[in-house]
Write an enzyme that holds these catalytic residues in place. Structure first.
Site, mmCIF file in Angstrom:
data_model
loop_
_atom_site.group_PDB
_atom_site.id
_atom_site.type_symbol
_atom_site.label_atom_id
_atom_site.label_comp_id
_atom_site.label_asym_id
_atom_site.label_seq_id
_atom_site.Cartn_x
_atom_site.Cartn_y
_atom_site.Cartn_z
ATOM 1 N N GLN A 55 1.606 -5.186 3.379
ATOM 2 C CA GLN A 55 2.400 -4.331 2.487
ATOM 3 C C GLN A 55 2.508 -2.899 2.998
ATOM 4 O O GLN A 55 3.397 -2.162 2.567
ATOM 5 C CB GLN A 55 1.797 -4.333 1.085
ATOM 6 C CG GLN A 55 0.432 -3.671 0.997
ATOM 7 C CD GLN A 55 -0.214 -3.807 -0.379
ATOM 8 O OE1 GLN A 55 -0.732 -4.853 -0.729
ATOM 9 N NE2 GLN A 55 -0.167 -2.747 -1.155
ATOM 10 N N CYS A 93 1.852 -4.711 -3.701
ATOM 11 C CA CYS A 93 1.108 -5.974 -3.685
ATOM 12 C C CYS A 93 1.747 -7.004 -4.613
ATOM 13 O O CYS A 93 1.789 -8.187 -4.292
ATOM 14 C CB CYS A 93 -0.324 -5.724 -4.114
ATOM 15 S SG CYS A 93 -0.437 -4.986 -5.754
ATOM 16 N N HIS A 130 -4.503 -4.669 -8.582
ATOM 17 C CA HIS A 130 -4.062 -5.328 -7.351
ATOM 18 C C HIS A 130 -3.711 -6.779 -7.662
ATOM 19 O O HIS A 130 -4.444 -7.452 -8.389
ATOM 20 C CB HIS A 130 -5.187 -5.255 -6.313
ATOM 21 C CG HIS A 130 -4.781 -5.702 -4.940
ATOM 22 N ND1 HIS A 130 -3.657 -5.213 -4.298
ATOM 23 C CD2 HIS A 130 -5.350 -6.574 -4.080
ATOM 24 C CE1 HIS A 130 -3.560 -5.783 -3.107
ATOM 25 N NE2 HIS A 130 -4.562 -6.609 -2.945
#
Ligand SMILES: *[C@@H]1O[C@H](CO)[C@@H](O)[C@H](O)[C@H]1NC(C)=O
Ligand SMILES: *[C@@H]1O[C@H](CO)[C@@H](O)[C@H](O)[C@H]1NC(C)=O
Ligand SMILES: *[C@@H]1O[C@H](CO)[C@@H](O)[C@H](O)[C@H]1NC(C)=O
Ligand SMILES: *[C@@H]1O[C@H](CO)[C@@H](O)[C@H](O)[C@H]1NC(C)=O
Length: 305
Positions: free
Chosen positions: A129, A135, A275
């Site tokens: 990324q 993410c 995340h």
């Protein structure tokens, strides 16, 4: 005025005076810089060296202990966790929205372990990324790529950048964060996602360039798993396909190298996750159950990514 100035000088001098790296430590840092293609200006170098050595000390201390996972230096080793968070994790608080599930548990058995990477050509290579809190787009494309490959036998690589650029109406924020559940809703209502080749990843916010005639992947239905229903997630991964999920990354995770990662201090409420990743399998080691997780920090991080 005089006092303030004096205090400021003292604050700048004190840590510098207490800190002197050995020649060997500097050599290690220079080797790491070379390996990771880093160059710093003269002002930046001592600061990065200090952070690097602090990280290295934390890693060495952890590895000397009795833990289920090991840490190592990696591409993030010259960053503080605060810097890492700003560059790679969600910048805006995300309140996980897919908390009530419509996943129907079945009564049939599911396997004790599964690894979709080994069952066939079902998982694309680990992507990167870069310095963008995207993410959630990689978790989404990873899940859809695998679901399509399992259903059709064709493994496509899908466009994260389209989600970064175009999915704002579903409460996503490009490089500043988003949620896979909301990205799936976008793909469903947008009627399609383009391929990686047609819409390449750029690791920054951009304007939407979706071309409907170039869409290659579509969503028919989204199934949410209820929060905390980890057995439901095991069943979904074991019987259906890899599953997107989110968790809280804490300071030690950035140094993860191998083994079964575990951290009892992780927060686990929907507003604390920062995340999103992809569960591509699960298993058990010495009685400890674990998830096999596809991350999006490149193939060199952790265990092959
Ligand atoms: C290491 O930790 C494991 C699991 O907690 C424990 O069973 C084992 O006895 C520990 N080994 C040592 C040398 O402390
Ligand atoms: C997240 O959602 C919960 C439940 O809807 C709410 O109580 C909480 O205030 C929200 N937190 C944030 C940071 O938006
Ligand atoms: C799944 O969660 C998303 C995000 O909250 C929501 O928009 C969607 O309606 C949910 N889908 C189902 C089938 O419950
Ligand atoms: C990216 O764009 C979103 C809105 O589309 C915005 O909320 C966010 O702040 C932007 N992030 C960056 C890093 O520019």
């Amino acid at each position: 005025m005089g006092w303030a100035a004096l205090l400021a000088v003292a604050a700048v001098l004190a840590p510098a005076a207490a800190w002197a790296p050995s020649a060997e430590e500097e050599l290690q840092f220079k080797a790491w810089m070379l390996q990771n293609n880093r160059r710093y200006g003269p002002g930046e170098y001592p600061r990065r060296l200090r952070i690097f050595l602090g990280n290295k000390r934390q890693i060495d201390e952890h590895n000397a202990g009795n833990h289920s996972f090991q840490m190592s230096l990696n591409q993030f080793s010259d960053l503080t966790f605060a810097e890492f968070k700003k560059l790679y994790l969600w910048r805006e608080p995300q309140n996980c929205s897919a908390t009530k599930g419509n996943f129907l548990r079945s009564s049939g058995p599911y396997p004790d372990s599964i690894d979709w990477r080994k069952k066939g050509n079902y998982v694309t290579p680990v992507k990167n990324q870069g310095p963008c809190g995207s993410c959630w787009t990689f978790s989404t494309t990873g899940c859809l790529e695998s679901a399509i490959a399992i259903a059709t036998g064709k493994l496509l690589s899908l466009a994260e950048q389209q989600l970064v650029d175009c999915a704002q109406a579903f409460n996503n924020h490009g490089c500043s964060g988003g949620l896979p559940s909301q990205a799936f809703e976008y793909i469903l209502y947008n009627k399609g996602l383009m391929g990686e080749d047609a819409y390449p990843y750029r690791a920054e916010n951009g304007t939407c360039k979706f071309q409907p005639e170039k869409a290659v992947a579509f969503v028919k239905d989204v199934i949410n798993i209820t929060q905390y229903d980890e057995n439901g997630m095991v069943e979904a991964v074991g019987k259906h396909n890899p599953v997107s999920f989110a968790f809280e990354v804490t300071g030690d995770f950035m140094h993860y190298r191998k083994g079964v990662y575990s951290n009892p201090r992780c927060e686990h409420t929907p507003d604390k996750v920062n995340h999103a990743v992809l569960a591509v399998g699960y298993g058990e080691e010495n009685g400890t159950p674990y998830w096999i997780v596809k991350n999006s920090w490149g193939p060199l991080w952790g265990m092959d990514g």
